[in-house]
Design a protein around this motif. Structure first.
Motif, PDB file in Angstrom:
ATOM      1  N   PRO A  60      -7.909   0.002   6.016  1.00 52.75           N
ATOM      2  CA  PRO A  60      -8.097  -0.931   4.900  1.00 52.75           C
ATOM      3  C   PRO A  60      -8.697  -2.247   5.382  1.00 52.75           C
ATOM      4  O   PRO A  60      -8.450  -2.692   6.510  1.00 52.75           O
ATOM      5  CB  PRO A  60      -6.670  -1.179   4.386  1.00 52.75           C
ATOM      6  N   ILE A 110       0.832  -1.211   0.000  1.00 53.02           N
ATOM      7  CA  ILE A 110       0.000   0.000   0.000  1.00 53.02           C
ATOM      8  C   ILE A 110       0.872   1.268   0.000  1.00 53.02           C
ATOM      9  O   ILE A 110       0.548   2.252  -0.674  1.00 53.02           O
ATOM     10  CB  ILE A 110      -0.952  -0.014   1.221  1.00 53.02           C
ATOM     11  N   LYS A 164      -3.615  -1.575  16.204  1.00 55.75           N
ATOM     12  CA  LYS A 164      -4.474  -0.849  15.254  1.00 55.75           C
ATOM     13  C   LYS A 164      -5.608  -0.123  15.984  1.00 55.75           C
ATOM     14  O   LYS A 164      -6.067   0.927  15.534  1.00 55.75           O
ATOM     15  CB  LYS A 164      -5.001  -1.805  14.176  1.00 55.75           C
TER      16      LYS A 164
HETATM   17  N1  LIG Z   1      -2.694  -5.586   3.369  1.00 57.81           N
HETATM   18  C1  LIG Z   1      -3.776  -5.562   4.142  1.00 57.81           C
HETATM   19  O1  LIG Z   1      -4.711  -6.368   3.986  1.00 57.81           O
HETATM   20  C2  LIG Z   1      -3.912  -4.508   5.211  1.00 57.81           C
HETATM   21  C3  LIG Z   1      -5.151  -4.384   5.860  1.00 57.81           C
HETATM   22  C4  LIG Z   1      -5.291  -3.417   6.846  1.00 57.81           C
HETATM   23  C5  LIG Z   1      -4.230  -2.585   7.177  1.00 57.81           C
HETATM   24  N2  LIG Z   1      -3.043  -2.748   6.535  1.00 57.81           N
HETATM   25  C6  LIG Z   1      -1.960  -1.845   6.942  1.00 57.81           C
HETATM   26  O2  LIG Z   1      -1.461  -1.179   5.799  1.00 57.81           O
HETATM   27  C7  LIG Z   1      -0.071  -0.866   5.991  1.00 57.81           C
HETATM   28  C8  LIG Z   1       0.730  -1.369   4.799  1.00 57.81           C
HETATM   29  O3  LIG Z   1       0.581  -2.774   4.715  1.00 57.81           O
HETATM   30  P1  LIG Z   1       0.960  -3.590   3.410  1.00 57.81           P
HETATM   31  O4  LIG Z   1      -0.058  -4.656   3.277  1.00 57.81           O
HETATM   32  O5  LIG Z   1       1.217  -2.690   2.262  1.00 57.81           O
HETATM   33  O6  LIG Z   1       2.315  -4.298   3.915  1.00 57.81           O
HETATM   34  P2  LIG Z   1       3.674  -4.660   3.140  1.00 57.81           P
HETATM   35  O7  LIG Z   1       4.309  -5.723   3.962  1.00 57.81           O
HETATM   36  O8  LIG Z   1       3.425  -4.917   1.701  1.00 57.81           O
HETATM   37  O9  LIG Z   1       4.509  -3.302   3.268  1.00 57.81           O
HETATM   38  C9  LIG Z   1       4.942  -2.816   4.502  1.00 57.81           C
HETATM   39  C10 LIG Z   1       6.242  -2.057   4.299  1.00 57.81           C
HETATM   40  O10 LIG Z   1       6.634  -1.541   5.571  1.00 57.81           O
HETATM   41  C11 LIG Z   1       8.030  -1.703   5.689  1.00 57.81           C
HETATM   42  N3  LIG Z   1       8.406  -1.772   7.099  1.00 57.81           N
HETATM   43  C12 LIG Z   1       8.176  -2.786   7.975  1.00 57.81           C
HETATM   44  N4  LIG Z   1       8.717  -2.504   9.154  1.00 57.81           N
HETATM   45  C13 LIG Z   1       9.299  -1.280   9.043  1.00 57.81           C
HETATM   46  C14 LIG Z   1      10.026  -0.451   9.930  1.00 57.81           C
HETATM   47  N5  LIG Z   1      10.299  -0.837  11.187  1.00 57.81           N
HETATM   48  N6  LIG Z   1      10.468   0.750   9.487  1.00 57.81           N
HETATM   49  C15 LIG Z   1      10.225   1.130   8.212  1.00 57.81           C
HETATM   50  N7  LIG Z   1       9.561   0.387   7.319  1.00 57.81           N
HETATM   51  C16 LIG Z   1       9.099  -0.807   7.734  1.00 57.81           C
HETATM   52  C17 LIG Z   1       8.341  -3.009   4.971  1.00 57.81           C
HETATM   53  O11 LIG Z   1       9.716  -3.080   4.607  1.00 57.81           O
HETATM   54  C18 LIG Z   1       7.395  -2.926   3.786  1.00 57.81           C
HETATM   55  O12 LIG Z   1       8.021  -2.309   2.688  1.00 57.81           O
HETATM   56  C19 LIG Z   1       0.323  -1.533   7.320  1.00 57.81           C
HETATM   57  O13 LIG Z   1       0.282  -0.563   8.340  1.00 57.81           O
HETATM   58  C20 LIG Z   1      -0.755  -2.573   7.538  1.00 57.81           C
HETATM   59  O14 LIG Z   1      -0.948  -2.879   8.890  1.00 57.81           O
HETATM   60  C21 LIG Z   1      -2.850  -3.678   5.562  1.00 57.81           C
END
Ligand SMILES: NC(=O)c1ccc[n+]([C@@H]2O[C@H](COP(=O)([O-])OP(=O)(O)OC[C@H]3O[C@@H](n4cnc5c(N)ncnc54)[C@H](O)[C@@H]3O)[C@@H](O)[C@H]2O)c1
Length: 271
Positions: free
Chosen positions: A206, A16, A180
């Motif tokens: 999301p 995202i 969250k």
């Molecule tokens: N994918 C889903 O279904 C979903 C649903 C609800 C909420 N979210 C939230 O959306 C956000 C993005 O999720 P996503 O699905 O794109 O995940 P993803 O794993 O694809 O991307 C997360 C990114 O965060 C980076 N990251 C992790 N730890 C880190 C740190 N300590 N410092 C800096 N960067 C760091 C990772 O390297 C990665 O590039 C998150 O906060 C997640 O909780 C995702």
């Protein structure tokens, strides 16, 4: 989408956060600072933007910077946010997308303390460190006018990442769900602090979204079963659909919106 200013995006190397980086570049942001633990992933996103995105701003002035950063490291956060503010002269939008998730086998009774702390460090403390450092910059900068019409001046807009798990509990997800929910509290209280100063702080929530976080084979199988049974739209979201919600919350079209969650979840939480 009325995002003419400078944006900082954490977690911009994947999923995202990456989709948000592409969306802000595409919608004419003046500059992007992309932050992630994974520098190689950031380099790929940078190349992708440079190769494919024709910005609506002058390509001669458009700025694209990448920084390796652990959001859980308070000192690193303060240093990089201040470096970005110096480079751009201001920070108009913060997208707090970095996050990690895990399931705890056996549920809350068996959560490992180190796992609990690690998830808090990244999801909740990391978002707070970024918000705190960025608010300090925003409070000291001149407001900008919306580019769409004569709406009131805005000093800055912060989008925190909560989740559907910011308002519901899911099994085996103790630490993630708690962080969250915490993001909702952080968003509400900080939005009160600065509403009068022209800084808006909102949360995006999301639903199940197709990203590397959710498409590992073991996670995906469970995810698809849940989606079929519990998401009214009966599909997972695309990261671009979440990025559209982020653009709305960042830009002038949400000028009277603060302290609120925006659910982009295919109808999940209305049930
Ligand atoms: N994918 C889903 O279904 C979903 C649903 C609800 C909420 N979210 C939230 O959306 C956000 C993005 O999720 P996503 O699905 O794109 O995940 P993803 O794993 O694809 O991307 C997360 C990114 O965060 C980076 N990251 C992790 N730890 C880190 C740190 N300590 N410092 C800096 N960067 C760091 C990772 O390297 C990665 O590039 C998150 O906060 C997640 O909780 C995702």
């Amino acid at each position: 989408m009325d995002v003419p200013g400078y944006v900082v995006i954490t977690g911009a190397g994947s999923g995202i956060g990456r989709a948000c980086a592409l969306a802000f570049a595409n919608e004419g942001a003046a500059g992007l600072a992309l932050l992630d633990l994974n520098y190689d992933a950031l380099s790929s996103v940078k190349s992708e933007i440079e190769a494919h995105i024709i910005t609506k701003n002058d390509p001669k002035t458009f700025q694209l910077k990448i920084y390796a950063l652990n959001v859980a490291d308070e000192d690193q956060v303060n240093k990089i946010v201040s470096e970005v503010a110096q480079t751009f002269g201001r920070i108009d939008y913060l997208v707090n997308a970095a996050g990690i998730a895990m399931k705890h086998k056996g549920g809350a009774a068996f959560v490992d303390t180190l796992d609990w702390k690690r998830i808090f460090d990244v999801n909740l403390h990391g978002s707070f460190y970024m918000l705190r450092a960025t608010c300090k910059v925003m409070l000291n900068q001149e407001p900008i006018l919306s580019s769409i019409d004569g709406r009131p001046l805005s000093r800055g807009s912060i989008i925190n990442f909560s989740s559907i798990q910011g308002v519901v509990g899911l099994p085996m997800s103790t630490a993630y769900t708690t962080t969250k929910h915490g993001i909702m509290g952080l968003t509400r209280t900080a939005s009160e602090d600065y509403a009068k100063d022209g800084i808006r702080i909102n949360a995006i929530c999301p639903g199940y979204t197709e990203t590397p976080l959710t498409t590992q084979p073991d996670v995906l199988k469970v995810m698809l079963e849940k989606v079929a049974n519990s998401v009214p739209m009966q599909r997972m979201g695309n990261p671009k659909e979440i990025a559209d919600g982020v653009l709305y919350l960042a830009g002038g079209r949400s000028s009277f919106v603060t302290g609120t969650p925006l659910f982009v979840d295919g109808g999940y939480t209305q049930r």
